[in-house]
Design an enzyme around this catalytic site. Structure first.
Site, PDB file in Angstrom:
ATOM      1  N   GLY A   7     -33.793 -10.312  63.925  1.00 47.46           N
ATOM      2  CA  GLY A   7     -32.972 -10.222  62.722  1.00 47.46           C
ATOM      3  C   GLY A   7     -32.252  -8.887  62.664  1.00 47.46           C
ATOM      4  O   GLY A   7     -31.954  -8.373  61.582  1.00 47.46           O
ATOM      5  N   SER A 136     -42.603  -9.331  55.611  1.00 47.83           N
ATOM      6  CA  SER A 136     -42.842 -10.417  54.665  1.00 47.83           C
ATOM      7  C   SER A 136     -41.878 -10.244  53.495  1.00 47.83           C
ATOM      8  O   SER A 136     -40.690 -10.012  53.684  1.00 47.83           O
ATOM      9  CB  SER A 136     -44.299 -10.417  54.217  1.00 47.83           C
ATOM     10  OG  SER A 136     -44.569 -11.482  53.334  1.00 47.83           O
ATOM     11  N   TYR A 150     -39.977 -20.621  50.468  1.00 53.77           N
ATOM     12  CA  TYR A 150     -39.935 -19.197  50.827  1.00 53.77           C
ATOM     13  C   TYR A 150     -41.269 -18.524  50.518  1.00 53.77           C
ATOM     14  O   TYR A 150     -41.817 -17.807  51.360  1.00 53.77           O
ATOM     15  CB  TYR A 150     -38.805 -18.517  50.063  1.00 53.77           C
ATOM     16  CG  TYR A 150     -38.539 -17.098  50.494  1.00 53.77           C
ATOM     17  CD1 TYR A 150     -37.974 -16.827  51.736  1.00 53.77           C
ATOM     18  CD2 TYR A 150     -38.851 -16.025  49.658  1.00 53.77           C
ATOM     19  CE1 TYR A 150     -37.726 -15.514  52.139  1.00 53.77           C
ATOM     20  CE2 TYR A 150     -38.601 -14.720  50.057  1.00 53.77           C
ATOM     21  CZ  TYR A 150     -38.040 -14.465  51.290  1.00 53.77           C
ATOM     22  OH  TYR A 150     -37.790 -13.168  51.691  1.00 53.77           O
ATOM     23  N   LYS A 154     -43.695 -16.933  53.401  1.00 58.03           N
ATOM     24  CA  LYS A 154     -43.948 -15.493  53.404  1.00 58.03           C
ATOM     25  C   LYS A 154     -45.400 -15.163  53.076  1.00 58.03           C
ATOM     26  O   LYS A 154     -45.979 -14.224  53.638  1.00 58.03           O
ATOM     27  CB  LYS A 154     -43.002 -14.793  52.425  1.00 58.03           C
ATOM     28  CG  LYS A 154     -41.547 -14.783  52.879  1.00 58.03           C
ATOM     29  CD  LYS A 154     -41.358 -13.968  54.155  1.00 58.03           C
ATOM     30  CE  LYS A 154     -39.908 -13.752  54.503  1.00 58.03           C
ATOM     31  NZ  LYS A 154     -39.710 -12.880  55.684  1.00 58.03           N
TER      32      LYS A 154
END
Length: 257
Positions: A7, A136, A150, A154
């Site tokens: 990312g 996270s 989500y 997480k």
């Protein structure tokens, strides 16, 4: 030092890569979108550091991320630090969200992180050294309406990281986990437009953090070999005293509905 950031083409990941580049590390960034990766490499090289490279891969695809990491290590040597920052969010109420959108968040946020960790962990164990930071979210610490996928993905990272911390004792590999707040990133702008009113009420009106400020705290956590890194008063409180705090939060929220 060779640092790999998934990312790493934008947001928190890009800012983490920038910090390590400025320190003189060899930095590899991995992300899905080739154009964004190339732009990020140009950006990072503007710091005057040449040891920057990128690989295109979807972390949810184990073979892709494994290939990408192998290519990075072939160029810059074994990975010393992995920052698993790749993630996605698609807010929607559970009964209104497609199965594919729900599953994609699980695949990227949970399985994608595990895939990235798997690609470097065995080598770190053999060498007896290395650091892995799993990114996270504050959303891992409390259920938020409109964020079922989500929050699930997480919060699952906590169990993954804690189990891996127990497994890695004595191996020389540090496993860390951080819980960033809302952060000014391109993804956050897209998310905010879809955030339900109930989520806005629960999450409050606290302004988002700057991506570079979050990145600095993440890197400090890696430097200090911290097991967990929290951000701000609310997230720290939930992280340390969640079982005591959450009943009061739930009662407050129920009165507002």
């Amino acid at each position: 030092m060779h640092v790999i950031v998934t990312g790493g083409s934008s947001g928190i990941g890009l800012e983490v890569a920038r910090i390590y580049a400025c320190r003189g590390a060899r930095v590899s960034i991995i992300a899905r979108t080739a154009a964004m990766l190339e732009s990020a490499v140009v950006d990072l090289r503007s710091t005057g550091k040449a040891d920057i490279r990128c690989e295109n891969a979807d972390v949810a695809n184990d073979s892709e991320i494994s290939r990408a990491v192998d290519a990075c290590e072939a160029a810059f040597g074994p990975c010393d630090v992995l920052v698993a920052s790749a993630g996605m969010v698609e807010p929607a109420f559970f009964d209104q969200q497609s199965q594919s959108d729900f599953s994609r968040q699980i695949d990227v946020n949970l399985l994608g992180t595990a895939n990235a960790v798997r690609s470097v962990y065995a080598g770190m164990k053999i060498r007896g050294q290395g650091a892995i930071m799993i990114v996270s979210s504050g959303a891992a610490l409390i259920g938020i309406p409109g964020y079922t996928a989500y929050c699930a993905s997480k919060s699952a990272l906590t169990g993954f990281a804690e189990a891996l911390q127990a497994e890695s004792v004595g191996d020389g590999v540090t496993i860390s986990l951080c819980f960033p707040p809302d952060t000014e990133t391109p993804q956050f702008e897209r998310e905010l437009a879809k955030r339900p009113a109930q989520a806005r009420a629960l999450m409050g009106a606290a302004p988002p953090w700057k991506a570079n400020a979050v990145a600095e705290k993440i890197v400090r956590g890696i430097d200090r070999r911290s097991k967990k890194v929290y951000f701000g008063f609310s997230i720290t409180g939930l992280g340390l005293f969640g079982p005591l705090v959450k009943p009061f939060v739930a009662a407050w929220f129920s009165r507002r509905r």
